[in-house]
Design an enzyme around this catalytic site. Structure first.
Site, mmCIF file in Angstrom:
data_model
loop_
_atom_site.group_PDB
_atom_site.id
_atom_site.type_symbol
_atom_site.label_atom_id
_atom_site.label_comp_id
_atom_site.label_asym_id
_atom_site.label_seq_id
_atom_site.Cartn_x
_atom_site.Cartn_y
_atom_site.Cartn_z
ATOM 1 N N PHE A 15 0.819 -1.213 0.000
ATOM 2 C CA PHE A 15 0.000 0.000 0.000
ATOM 3 C C PHE A 15 0.858 1.271 0.000
ATOM 4 O O PHE A 15 0.703 2.143 -0.860
ATOM 5 C CB PHE A 15 -0.919 -0.049 1.218
ATOM 6 C CG PHE A 15 -1.632 1.232 1.542
ATOM 7 C CD1 PHE A 15 -2.411 1.888 0.600
ATOM 8 C CD2 PHE A 15 -1.543 1.775 2.821
ATOM 9 C CE1 PHE A 15 -3.078 3.068 0.915
ATOM 10 C CE2 PHE A 15 -2.217 2.939 3.144
ATOM 11 C CZ PHE A 15 -2.974 3.592 2.189
ATOM 12 N N ARG A 37 7.649 -9.712 -5.141
ATOM 13 C CA ARG A 37 6.710 -9.432 -6.235
ATOM 14 C C ARG A 37 7.049 -8.124 -6.922
ATOM 15 O O ARG A 37 7.326 -7.123 -6.268
ATOM 16 C CB ARG A 37 5.276 -9.365 -5.705
ATOM 17 C CG ARG A 37 4.721 -10.683 -5.212
ATOM 18 C CD ARG A 37 3.276 -10.520 -4.793
ATOM 19 N NE ARG A 37 3.155 -9.647 -3.630
ATOM 20 C CZ ARG A 37 2.031 -9.059 -3.255
ATOM 21 N NH1 ARG A 37 0.931 -9.201 -3.966
ATOM 22 N NH2 ARG A 37 1.999 -8.294 -2.176
ATOM 23 N N TYR A 140 3.080 -7.232 16.640
ATOM 24 C CA TYR A 140 3.617 -6.431 15.535
ATOM 25 C C TYR A 140 4.456 -5.275 16.061
ATOM 26 O O TYR A 140 5.593 -5.046 15.623
ATOM 27 C CB TYR A 140 2.464 -5.908 14.681
ATOM 28 C CG TYR A 140 2.863 -4.859 13.664
ATOM 29 C CD1 TYR A 140 3.572 -5.208 12.522
ATOM 30 C CD2 TYR A 140 2.518 -3.526 13.852
ATOM 31 C CE1 TYR A 140 3.949 -4.244 11.592
ATOM 32 C CE2 TYR A 140 2.881 -2.561 12.934
ATOM 33 C CZ TYR A 140 3.597 -2.921 11.803
ATOM 34 O OH TYR A 140 3.963 -1.964 10.883
#
Length: 318
Positions: A15, A37, A140
């Protein structure tokens, strides 16, 4: 302000990364993307894992600035037996391995995108600042905090400058996670029991964060600094919903609900973190970025949220 030399970006298919790379290309920067990717952009790309020392050594040749965005986040359905171990492996260990290669290759500056979660989940009487004691609230955030500590040790006394950025929630029309869910609910006019919520949340729109990252990659005064950053205005959750709805040309459907019911309901359905995000306050003091770098958000939170609502609706009606 341009970076001058070559810029390597990780996490460019994500994003934030995809928008950052586009801005760098538009600014005529020499950009190399490394990752699994290929991003949907015309940019030089190397398919490599961040623990592939041989590939990284070649990729980092003549690189001036590294912007490290790759990481594990927005896990909506956890599948790992030990989520913390996996967060540490990706967000801490791979980042440290990659940074070690960057240091050995003579990279001038390493920009690490961390998280406001390093400071904590909730503010009470005072906003978070760079001087606040870290209090990571989730796996996280803990992995990001540990990565920060390892990177500071790695680059201490070296020729490579470290810049740490801790953004709060980053929003945009194509944002992942809970913000994407909220956009969908507002678009469909689902009644939300948030009218009585009285909180303040600091967030940052995607364009403002990308602009700040570019400043941190080039500004001399950013060297070896940590920054908290936001849109500079905090909004309540009801304001957030109303602004998104306004951008969509809709009326926000907000219903009053007592706080204790929201808290209890979130726990019963296993979404205590969502209650924290929607109902409690998290305010960020960005004065260091303003004073040291002269940075100001290009877009206000109010304008940005309306624009995001409008952009989101346009993507759904094409």
């Amino acid at each position: 302000m341009t970076m001058g030399g070559r810029v390597l970006v990780t996490g460019a298919s994500g994003f934030i990364g995809s928008h950052l790379v586009k801005r760098l290309i538009d600014a005529n920067q020499n950009v190399l993307v490394v990752g699994r990717r290929r991003p949907a952009l015309e940019v030089e790309f190397l398919a490599a894992e961040l623990d592939d020392s041989q590939a990284l050594q070649a990729a980092l040749t003549d690189v001036d600035v590294v912007i490290h965005l790759a990481g594990r986040a927005h896990v909506m359905r956890e599948s790992h037996i030990s989520p913390l171990d996996e967060f540490r492996r990706v967000n801490r260990d791979l980042a440290l391995h990659f940074a070690t290669q960057a240091k050995h290759s003579g990279v001038r500056r390493f920009v690490f995108i961390s998280s406001i979660g390093v400071n904590g989940a909730v503010t009470q009487d005072a906003p978070f600042s760079e001087l606040s004691n870290p209090a990571p609230h989730a796996d996280y955030a803990l992995s990001k905090f540990e990565a920060e500590q390892e990177l500071e040790r790695l680059f201490s006394g070296s020729d490579t400058e470290l810049v740490i950025i801790r953004p709060p929630l980053v929003y945009g029309a194509d944002a992942p996670g809970n913000f994407s869910r909220l956009l969908k609910l507002v678009r469909h006019g689902v009644p939300l029991p948030l009218a009585a919520v009285q909180n303040q949340r600091s967030m940052i729109c995607l364009d403002n964060l990308v602009d700040f990252i570019m400043v941190c990659a080039s500004h001399p005064a950013a060297a070896n600094q940590c920054f908290l950053v936001s849109d500079n205005e905090s909004v309540s959750t009801p304001e957030l919903v109303r602004l998104l709805a306004e951008g969509m040309g809709r009326k926000a459907r907000l219903l009053p609900c007592p706080d204790f019911m929201l808290r209890l309901g979130s726990r019963l359905v296993g979404r205590a973190a969502m209650y924290t995000q929607l109902c409690q306050s998290l305010v960020v003091d960005t004065s260091k970025a303003h004073k040291l770098l002269g940075w100001r958000p290009q877009t206000s939170a109010y304008d940005a949220l309306r624009t995001v609502g409008q952009q989101y609706l346009q993507t759904k009606i094409r």
